[in-house]
Scaffold this motif. Structure first.
Motif, PDB file in Angstrom:
ATOM      1  N   THR A   1       0.830  -1.205   0.000  1.00 35.21           N
ATOM      2  CA  THR A   1       0.000   0.000   0.000  1.00 35.21           C
ATOM      3  C   THR A   1       0.861   1.250   0.000  1.00 35.21           C
ATOM      4  O   THR A   1       0.605   2.201  -0.747  1.00 35.21           O
ATOM      5  CB  THR A   1      -0.932   0.016   1.223  1.00 35.21           C
ATOM      6  OG1 THR A   1      -1.798  -1.120   1.165  1.00 35.21           O
ATOM      7  CG2 THR A   1      -1.769   1.279   1.258  1.00 35.21           C
TER       8      THR A   1
ATOM      9  N   THR B   1      -5.089   9.209  -3.312  1.00 34.31           N
ATOM     10  CA  THR B   1      -4.942   7.773  -3.045  1.00 34.31           C
ATOM     11  C   THR B   1      -6.324   7.139  -2.932  1.00 34.31           C
ATOM     12  O   THR B   1      -7.346   7.832  -2.907  1.00 34.31           O
ATOM     13  CB  THR B   1      -4.182   7.516  -1.738  1.00 34.31           C
ATOM     14  OG1 THR B   1      -5.024   7.895  -0.620  1.00 34.31           O
ATOM     15  CG2 THR B   1      -2.877   8.289  -1.685  1.00 34.31           C
TER      16      THR B   1
ATOM     17  N   LEU C   1      -7.754   4.513   2.804  1.00 31.00           N
ATOM     18  CA  LEU C   1      -6.790   3.733   3.569  1.00 31.00           C
ATOM     19  C   LEU C   1      -7.390   3.299   4.898  1.00 31.00           C
ATOM     20  O   LEU C   1      -8.164   4.038   5.516  1.00 31.00           O
ATOM     21  CB  LEU C   1      -5.526   4.566   3.830  1.00 31.00           C
ATOM     22  CG  LEU C   1      -4.848   5.182   2.597  1.00 31.00           C
ATOM     23  CD1 LEU C   1      -3.727   6.116   3.032  1.00 31.00           C
ATOM     24  CD2 LEU C   1      -4.318   4.094   1.677  1.00 31.00           C
TER      25      LEU C   1
ATOM     26  N   GLU D   1      -2.810   1.655   7.693  1.00 28.47           N
ATOM     27  CA  GLU D   1      -2.171   2.178   6.482  1.00 28.47           C
ATOM     28  C   GLU D   1      -2.044   3.691   6.551  1.00 28.47           C
ATOM     29  O   GLU D   1      -1.002   4.271   6.195  1.00 28.47           O
ATOM     30  CB  GLU D   1      -2.996   1.776   5.251  1.00 28.47           C
ATOM     31  CG  GLU D   1      -3.008   0.287   4.968  1.00 28.47           C
ATOM     32  CD  GLU D   1      -4.053  -0.113   3.952  1.00 28.47           C
ATOM     33  OE1 GLU D   1      -3.915  -1.191   3.345  1.00 28.47           O
ATOM     34  OE2 GLU D   1      -5.036   0.635   3.752  1.00 28.47           O
TER      35      GLU D   1
END
Length: 259
Positions: free
Chosen positions: A16, A36, A39, A43
């Motif tokens: 990740t 992104t 998460l 993460e």
């Protein structure tokens, strides 16, 4: 180029974090803000520990509301303005009559993934009992879900975009407490905060059910400190507050438990 090998050397969620660094390098090259996927808390914590070590880029996290567990990052060159408004998220409502067929968080998530989307495109899901649920998603999925998310369990649902002001966020219940301990060992502090025996806490730690700052705690003797967050699967979270020494050289610890 970013020092990828150095940054990824000590992280748990290597795959990740590697993808996040790909997005950071994209932001560097294009001078545009990169996004992104959503998460998970572990993460997210590792990602936010990496960016202060970089001078060329920075990141900001947001998940649609202040207490959101799953959040996206917006990443930009350090020279560009960046705040939570640059994180691209949207909210949808999944409305139906669940009075006679109660649906859980897992049911709503399963129905969303059943349309063919992947987990990283969905943030938190707020279950509203018999009325359905609300979910945070990437904006490009809203129209797709409006067309394809039509049933959860046996219940027909209508999925539509909503404004963030319509989110029904319930603040977590919290309990403040103080404990006095001989040490700052994880098993001592956590057992006091969660109201269980040291032996029970030790077995939870050894069983992999306890995380400190979203990282799995492997030893009961781990030393916690002010600001640490202790989470136990299915039991909630515990925040370690101010720590002071007593006259007898014991630790007086302020704790806040979130349920």
């Amino acid at each position: 180029m970013l020092p990828r090998d150095e940054l990824l050397n000590t992280v748990e969620n290597r795959d990740t974090l590697a993808k996040i660094l790909d997005r950071a390098e994209e932001a560097l090259k294009t001078w545009e803000i990169a996004q992104t996927d959503f998460l998970s808390p572990p993460e997210l914590m590792e990602a936010l520990e990496i960016f202060p070590r970089l001078t060329e880029v920075r990141a900001v996290a947001w998940g649609g509301y202040p207490q959101a567990e799953r959040q996206r990052l917006a990443i930009a060159r350090s020279e560009l303005p960046l705040d939570s408004s640059h994180v691209e998220v949207a909210a949808v409502e999944i409305a139906g009559n669940f009075l006679f067929d109660t649906a859980t968080h897992r049911d709503f998530l399963g129905a969303m993934l059943g349309t063919g989307i992947v987990r990283g495109k969905t943030g938190d899901i707020l279950v509203l009992g018999e009325r359905g649920a609300q979910a945070i998603v990437v904006p490009e999925l809203v129209e797709f879900l409006e067309m394809n998310l039509t049933q959860v369990r046996s219940v027909p649902v209508k999925t539509q975009a909503i404004d963030f002001a319509e989110l029904r966020v319930r603040p977590p219940k919290k309990k403040e407490m103080t404990t006095v301990e001989a040490s700052m060992r994880l098993d001592a502090i956590a057992s006091a905060g969660f109201g269980m025996s040291r032996s029970k806490m030790s077995s939870l730690i050894s069983g992999g059910d306890v995380r400190v700052n979203w990282k799995e705690a492997k030893q009961s003797s781990y030393t916690v400190k002010s600001g640490d967050l202790i989470a136990i699967r299915g039991k909630g979270r515990l925040e370690v507050g101010e720590v002071a020494m007593t006259k007898k050289q014991r630790y007086r610890v302020q704790l806040t438990r979130f349920k």
